[in-house]
Design a protein around this motif. Structure first.
Motif, PDB file in Angstrom:
ATOM      1  N   ASP A   1     -40.875  60.657  47.243  1.00  0.00           N
ATOM      2  CA  ASP A   1     -41.966  61.348  48.286  1.00  0.00           C
ATOM      3  C   ASP A   1     -42.204  62.635  47.909  1.00  0.00           C
ATOM      4  OD1 ASP A   1     -42.881  58.921  49.467  1.00  0.00           O
ATOM      5  OD2 ASP A   1     -41.341  58.886  50.702  1.00  0.00           O
TER       6      ASP A   1
ATOM      7  N   TYR B   1     -50.362  66.729  47.809  1.00  0.00           N
ATOM      8  CA  TYR B   1     -51.011  65.476  47.591  1.00  0.00           C
ATOM      9  C   TYR B   1     -52.509  65.380  48.213  1.00  0.00           C
ATOM     10  CZ  TYR B   1     -46.377  63.534  46.969  1.00  0.00           C
ATOM     11  OH  TYR B   1     -45.118  63.167  46.111  1.00  0.00           O
TER      12      TYR B   1
ATOM     13  N   GLN C   1     -44.777  53.405  46.286  1.00  0.00           N
ATOM     14  CA  GLN C   1     -44.033  54.750  46.898  1.00  0.00           C
ATOM     15  C   GLN C   1     -44.397  56.037  46.234  1.00  0.00           C
ATOM     16  OE1 GLN C   1     -39.477  54.451  47.371  1.00  0.00           O
ATOM     17  NE2 GLN C   1     -39.465  56.627  46.512  1.00  0.00           N
ATOM     18  N   GLY C   2     -44.507  56.877  47.049  1.00  0.00           N
ATOM     19  CA  GLY C   2     -44.878  58.319  46.391  1.00  0.00           C
ATOM     20  C   GLY C   2     -46.232  58.591  46.274  1.00  0.00           C
TER      21      GLY C   2
ATOM     22  N   ASN D   1     -48.893  58.529  48.907  1.00  0.00           N
ATOM     23  CA  ASN D   1     -49.243  60.041  49.553  1.00  0.00           C
ATOM     24  C   ASN D   1     -50.540  60.803  49.101  1.00  0.00           C
ATOM     25  OD1 ASN D   1     -46.688  59.585  50.856  1.00  0.00           O
ATOM     26  ND2 ASN D   1     -45.655  60.664  49.492  1.00  0.00           N
TER      27      ASN D   1
END
Length: 200
Positions: free
Chosen positions: A143, A149, A167-168, A171
């Motif tokens: 993250d 982002y 995941q990540g 964002n």
């Protein structure tokens, strides 16, 4: 300044501690008495190690040979003069803080071969305007691998949903896939001349 006569030999030094690399203090690397601005990693290097170019603030561009598969932890951290980076097309791992603090880096193209991007790898890259990720399967991403982002993330056609749920990557507020649709009009204007236009 740090003066060297062999860039390959420099790349093979194990700087296990950030302060063991004289660039931590000096910031500018000279090869045969000429400052390195466009940094090209030599072909005989198999990986870019920990802290190898950390705090090298004189570099403006970076090119890494295609056979290199790993970029070590903090390898280019705080290389604040870098505006462009060409990552190798066989790269698999980008270790923690590898490009942290590269504050002038404007765009990033992540090769299709990348599988892992570790903590804070691109944190502090405050000038990034876009990221293009070529892998069809989203690489493992923390993250905090990026700190920005709000910029567009461009991904391969048909992969948008995978990145939106990964995941990540999820964002990123704007994720664009490779599907671009065009409307084309063709008009003849005498003597066989054709004028065409495209609108997205």
């Amino acid at each position: 300044a740090v003066y060297i006569s062999d860039l390959s030999a420099w790349c093979k030094i194990a700087f296990t501690d950030k302060k063991s690399n004289p660039l931590y203090y000096a910031h500018h690397l000279y090869l045969n008495n000429e400052e390195i601005k466009d940094l090209v990693i030599p072909d005989d290097i198999t990986s870019v190690g920990v802290n190898t170019f950390r705090n090298g603030r004189g570099f403006t561009s970076l090119q890494i040979p295609n056979h290199i598969t790993t970029i070590g932890e903090s390898a280019f951290q705080s290389c604040s003069g870098l505006t462009s980076v060409v990552l190798p097309n066989q790269l698999r791992m980008i270790r923690a803080n590898a490009f942290n603090g590269c504050s002038k880096l404007e765009s990033l193209n992540i090769p299709a071969s990348v599988e892992y991007i570790y903590q804070s790898a691109f944190a502090g890259c405050s000038s990034l305007q876009s990221v293009t990720a070529q892998p069809t399967t989203p690489p493992f991403l923390y993250d905090n691998s990026f700190s920005k982002y709000s910029i567009p993330l461009n991904v391969p056609s048909g992969c948008k949903e995978a990145y939106q749920s990964a995941q990540g990557w999820k964002n990123f507020t704007t994720i664009n896939d490779g599907n671009v649709y065009y409307k084309m009009s063709i008009e003849s204007q005498g003597q066989g001349k054709v004028v065409y236009g495209t609108t997205e």
